[in-house]
Enzyme design. Structure first.
Site, short mmCIF file in Angstrom:
data_model
loop_
_atom_site.label_atom_id
_atom_site.label_comp_id
_atom_site.label_asym_id
_atom_site.label_seq_id
_atom_site.Cartn_x
_atom_site.Cartn_y
_atom_site.Cartn_z
N ASP A 104 -49.19 34.03 -7.76
CA ASP A 104 -49.71 33.17 -6.63
C ASP A 104 -50.03 31.76 -7.00
O ASP A 104 -50.26 31.54 -8.23
CB ASP A 104 -50.61 33.96 -5.87
N LYS A 105 -50.20 30.86 -5.99
CA LYS A 105 -50.57 29.62 -6.26
C LYS A 105 -51.89 29.49 -7.02
O LYS A 105 -51.86 28.42 -7.60
CB LYS A 105 -50.81 28.81 -4.72
#
Length: 243
Positions: A104-105
């Site tokens: 995820d980011k």
């Protein structure tokens, strides 16, 4: 004959799952017509995505690319070029590639990229039990109860996480080895137990490690790494029906 989604993924255009999305969104044609999911492709069929032909690749995969990339925080694991900070623009590789799985980011660390669509699900499917190791920092001191609950299974996303190996390495940090890939799994597990993740780094996928890569750098997998990878996934299922 082979299924259309496999044909597209084998060309290195995208993964099989993404190929299905392209077909459903009518971006794929076969001999000038919109196909159905499950359509099979023969040697004489012409397959196009967004009007551009995608051609079959050598059976020996001599043109396949396998990269290890140290993803920095802020990069999004998507091939959609319209999304700012997408991983394709970040890597700037000369051939079309796509990530195997996601980070995820806000997370960082090792992610593999390839144009070999056949290998993606073999690595990702949880029942294949391929390990991924993470270093995790949290916002308060770790307790024995926290370690015990994390290792034995935590209820998230309408399931209970599989038992896993976990080792404390600092007052507020631990290493954890997962064989699952649930959405934001480690963050959700920690949140359930009252902790917030302040940093999450993936250090290893199976036998492949960062090996000194700085954030934003990538390297080709070595021959030894690639040979072991192919050996490790040779009996892995690609889909649930293959299991």
């Amino acid at each position: 004959m082979k299924r259309l989604n496999k044909y597209i993924s084998d060309t290195g255009f995208c993964s099989r799952r993404e190929a299905d999305k392209l077909i459903e969104s009518l971006r794929v044609t076969v001999n000038g017509r919109a196909p159905e999911l499950g359509t099979k492709i023969g040697d004489d069929d012409v397959v196009c995505v967004d009007g551009k032909e995608v051609k079959a690749v050598p059976e020996n995969k001599s043109d396949r690319v396998y990269l290890a990339y140290n993803k920095p925080v802020g990069i999004t694991c998507t091939t959609e070029r319209k999304i700012k900070g997408n991983i394709v623009d970040a890597v700037k590789y000369k051939q079309r590639i796509f990530p195997i799985g996601r980070l995820d980011k806000p997370s960082e660390g090792l992610i593999l990229l390839t144009n070999d669509g056949d290998i993606v699900n073999k690595i990702l499917r949880a029942e294949n039990a391929h390990e991924k190791q993470y270093r995790v920092n949290v916002d308060k001191p770790i307790t024995p109860m926290f370690l015990n609950k994390m290792s034995s299974g935590v209820p998230i996303l309408d399931t209970i996480t599989l038992p896993c190996d976990i080792k404390q390495v600092g007052k507020t940090s631990f290493d954890i080895v997962l064989t699952q890939g649930l959405n934001r799994q480690i963050r959700r597990m920690c949140e359930y137990l009252g902790y917030n993740v302040t940093r999450l780094i993936r250090k290893r996928i199976m036998h492949i490690k960062l090996d000194g890569l700085k954030a934003g750098q990538y390297r080709q997998l070595s021959d030894d790494e690639l040979n072991q990878l192919n050996n490790d996934v040779v009996h892995s299922s690609k889909t649930a029906r293959d299991s």
